[in-house]
Enzyme design. Structure first.
Site, short mmCIF file in Angstrom:
data_model
loop_
_atom_site.label_atom_id
_atom_site.label_comp_id
_atom_site.label_asym_id
_atom_site.label_seq_id
_atom_site.Cartn_x
_atom_site.Cartn_y
_atom_site.Cartn_z
CB SER A 1 -161.64 -86.47 -38.43
OG SER A 1 -162.26 -85.62 -37.49
CB ALA B 1 -158.83 -84.78 -35.10
CB ALA C 1 -105.54 -62.00 -27.93
N GLY C 2 -106.95 -63.84 -25.44
CA GLY C 2 -106.58 -64.86 -24.46
C GLY C 2 -107.19 -66.22 -24.77
NE ARG D 1 -108.73 -70.10 -14.95
CZ ARG D 1 -108.97 -69.03 -14.20
NH1 ARG D 1 -109.62 -69.15 -13.06
NH2 ARG D 1 -108.58 -67.83 -14.61
C1 UD1 Z 1 -106.14 -58.02 -15.63
C2 UD1 Z 1 -105.50 -56.77 -15.02
C3 UD1 Z 1 -105.84 -56.70 -13.53
C4 UD1 Z 1 -107.35 -56.71 -13.36
C5 UD1 Z 1 -107.97 -57.94 -14.03
C6 UD1 Z 1 -109.46 -57.83 -14.02
C7 UD1 Z 1 -103.43 -56.42 -16.27
C8 UD1 Z 1 -101.96 -56.61 -16.27
N1 UD1 Z 1 -104.06 -56.86 -15.20
O1 UD1 Z 1 -105.52 -59.13 -14.99
O2 UD1 Z 1 -105.30 -55.52 -12.96
O3 UD1 Z 1 -107.67 -56.71 -11.97
O4 UD1 Z 1 -107.55 -57.98 -15.43
O5 UD1 Z 1 -110.00 -59.03 -14.51
O6 UD1 Z 1 -103.98 -55.89 -17.21
N2 UD1 Z 1 -105.48 -60.50 -23.09
C9 UD1 Z 1 -105.11 -60.39 -24.41
N3 UD1 Z 1 -103.79 -60.51 -24.73
C10 UD1 Z 1 -102.84 -60.71 -23.80
C11 UD1 Z 1 -103.23 -60.81 -22.45
C12 UD1 Z 1 -104.55 -60.69 -22.13
O7 UD1 Z 1 -105.95 -60.22 -25.29
O8 UD1 Z 1 -101.66 -60.80 -24.18
C13 UD1 Z 1 -106.90 -60.38 -22.75
C14 UD1 Z 1 -107.42 -61.67 -22.16
O9 UD1 Z 1 -108.00 -62.45 -23.17
C15 UD1 Z 1 -108.46 -61.19 -21.18
C16 UD1 Z 1 -107.95 -59.83 -20.76
O10 UD1 Z 1 -107.03 -59.41 -21.74
O11 UD1 Z 1 -109.71 -61.00 -21.80
C17 UD1 Z 1 -107.34 -59.81 -19.38
O12 UD1 Z 1 -106.22 -60.67 -19.40
P1 UD1 Z 1 -105.86 -61.57 -18.17
O13 UD1 Z 1 -104.59 -62.27 -18.48
O14 UD1 Z 1 -107.02 -62.37 -17.76
O15 UD1 Z 1 -105.55 -60.46 -17.06
P2 UD1 Z 1 -105.63 -60.65 -15.52
O16 UD1 Z 1 -104.40 -61.35 -15.08
O17 UD1 Z 1 -106.91 -61.19 -15.10
#
Ligand code: UD1
Ligand code: CA
Length: 454
Positions: free
Chosen positions: A402, A377, A10-11, A15
């Protein structure tokens, strides 16, 4: 034990600086999320839940399949909140959490992780990191048992010194999950519901958190920007290249080889630099592929040779046949055994019989060409009248002079010949010469034009 898989996707991926949702960015020609889904499928789970949010419609549209259930997380309130959105759809004894932006995770690693899960035990995938900045840290007690995960932003100096990082990949007993997720709070440095807080809750409930290590860092690396994406791509290609070399393929330079699909290879195959294989490709024993070739959804039979700069899509190159340099074989191109296609020849839906030749500068579309027939050709099949397509059929041992235009529908019998420059509009019987061009006149004493004085 039954298994549900939840893939977090969902993120936003700010970047990436992209209009495309992060998880749709490709590695080896397939979206990152596509890789994770395919790996999840290998585990034969009871269900696969994909949690989507940013770009939800685009993700759903691209990846919709009958074995996937998409769950919307309208607001991204944290990884724990994300998993909670899938809870109503979960029923299996084990739940595995994966990430849509961690595409290289291997099914074997996940199998090892899942083997740790029981009513009394969780499986957590961790990784030793040279630089663990940003990762959640694995906090272990004096007895070495995992006690908690502390997120980087919440960690004190001693915790930040821990080099064992959380990959995020976790397998838990399903019936406990609702209780743990229901108790999460967001009073932490990021104001998020952390999935990682489940670990301390499980320990408090008397469960053991068993850990498994990823085989290498790249396997658990997520792509947050295009630099990391390129690192994952190169690592994927490095692994693909090594796999092929182990199977008996010579890659002149594995750093300049790209696989964007699946390939099966025979022995003593040689692949020169800058070759891209796409879709489903079959390469039999002794095949040589020259530099700068793109080969998609094709079969190269024993001993076939594809010379430099050729582009093949949906082609079948027969035993000992060769094509290129600069050949273009489009869908439905079939070269019989020892057939030859030379430079600047385009084939589409065209079959060349055994030993047939089209050496230079031709377009052969919707054509059936008999054994040993030679195409001169500049020969063109005129297969399209602007509305419909028609077929050209040439028998065996035909000789096309050709620069002939074969206006379809038209057929030439075995052993027929066309004079160079002929436009062939009517069928030619076997062993007959067709000449379809204006007769040459020589005009004696003809004067060239001279420049006018103004
Ligand atoms: C998370 C872990 C961390 C780990 C790291 C590895 C948690 C709190 N932390 O941190 O311990 O070392 O991954 O990369 O879990 N996502 C959703 N919905 C949300 C939030 C996140 O779908 O509400 C998805 C993001 O798209 C991503 C993944 O979950 O694919 C990880 O989320 P992200 O916010 O990147 O977590 P980190 O802070 O990296
Ligand atoms: Ca992350």
């Amino acid at each position: 034990m039954s298994l549900d898989i939840v893939i977090l996707a969902a993120g936003q991926g700010t970047r990436m600086r992209s209009a495309l949702p992060k998880v749709l960015h490709p590695v080896a020609g397939k979206s990152m999320l596509g890789h994770v889904i395919d790996t999840a499928r290998q585990l034969q789970p009871h269900s696969i839940q994909v949690v989507i949010g940013h770009g939800a419609e685009a993700v759903r549209e691209r990846l919709a399949a009958s074995d996937l259930n998409f769950v919307l997380q309208a607001e991204q309130l944290g990884t724990g909140h994300a998993v909670a959105q899938a809870l109503p759809a979960l029923s299996a004894e084990r739940v595995l959490i994966l990430y849509g932006d961690v595409p290289l995770i291997a099914a074997e690693t996940l199998q090892r992780l899942l083997a740790l899960v029981s009513d009394q035990q969780l499986g957590l995938l961790t990784v030793q990191l040279a630089d663990p900045t940003g990762y959640g840290r694995i906090v272990r007690g004096a007895d070495g048992q995992v006690e908690a995960i502390v997120e980087h932003k919440d960690a004190n100096a001693a915790q930040r010194a821990i080099s064992e990082g959380n990959t995020g990949i976790l397998a838990v007993p399903g019936k406990r999950l609702a209780d743990w997720l229901g108790r999460l709070s967001n009073s932490n440095a990021q104001g998020e519901y952390y999935l990682t807080d489940v670990i301390a809750m499980a320990v408090a409930d008397g469960l053991v958190v068993a850990t498994e290590q990823a085989s290498d860092e790249m396997e658990v690396l997520g792509a947050n920007d295009r630099i990391q994406l390129s690192q994952l791509e190169r690592h994927y290609q490095y692994r693909a290249g090594r796999r092929l070399m182990a199977q008996g393929v010579t890659l002149i330079d594995p750093a300049r080889f790209d696989l964007r699909g699946e390939v099966t290879v025979g022995r003593d195959v040689l692949i020169d630099i800058n070759v891209i294989l796409e879709g489903q490709v079959v390469i039999e024993d002794g095949v040589h592929i020259g530099p700068n070739c793109v080969i998609k959804d094709s079969v190269l039979r024993q001993g076939a040779i594809v010379k430099a700069n050729s582009h093949l899509d949906g082609a079948d190159v027969g035993e000992g046949a060769d094509c290129g340099p600069f050949a273009r074989l489009r869908p439905g191109s079939v070269l019989g055994a020892k057939a030859h296609v030379g430079n600047f020849v385009e084939l589409k839906n065209a079959k060349l019989g055994a030993g047939a030749k089209a050496g230079h500068l031709s377009y052969l579309g919707d054509a059936e060409i008999g054994a040993r027939t030679n195409i001169g050709a500049g020969t063109i099949t005129c297969n399209y009248d602007g509305a419909n397509k028609f077929k050209t059929v040439l028998g065996e041992d035909v000789f096309i002079g050709s620069n002939s235009s074969l206006v379809a529908p038209v057929s030439l019998g075995d052993g027929a010949t066309t004079g160079a420059g002929s436009t062939v509009t009517i069928d030619v019987p076997a062993n007959t010469l067709a000449v379809g061009r204006a007769k040459q006149r020589n005009i004696e004493g003809w004067k060239r034009p001279v420049k006018l004085n103004k």
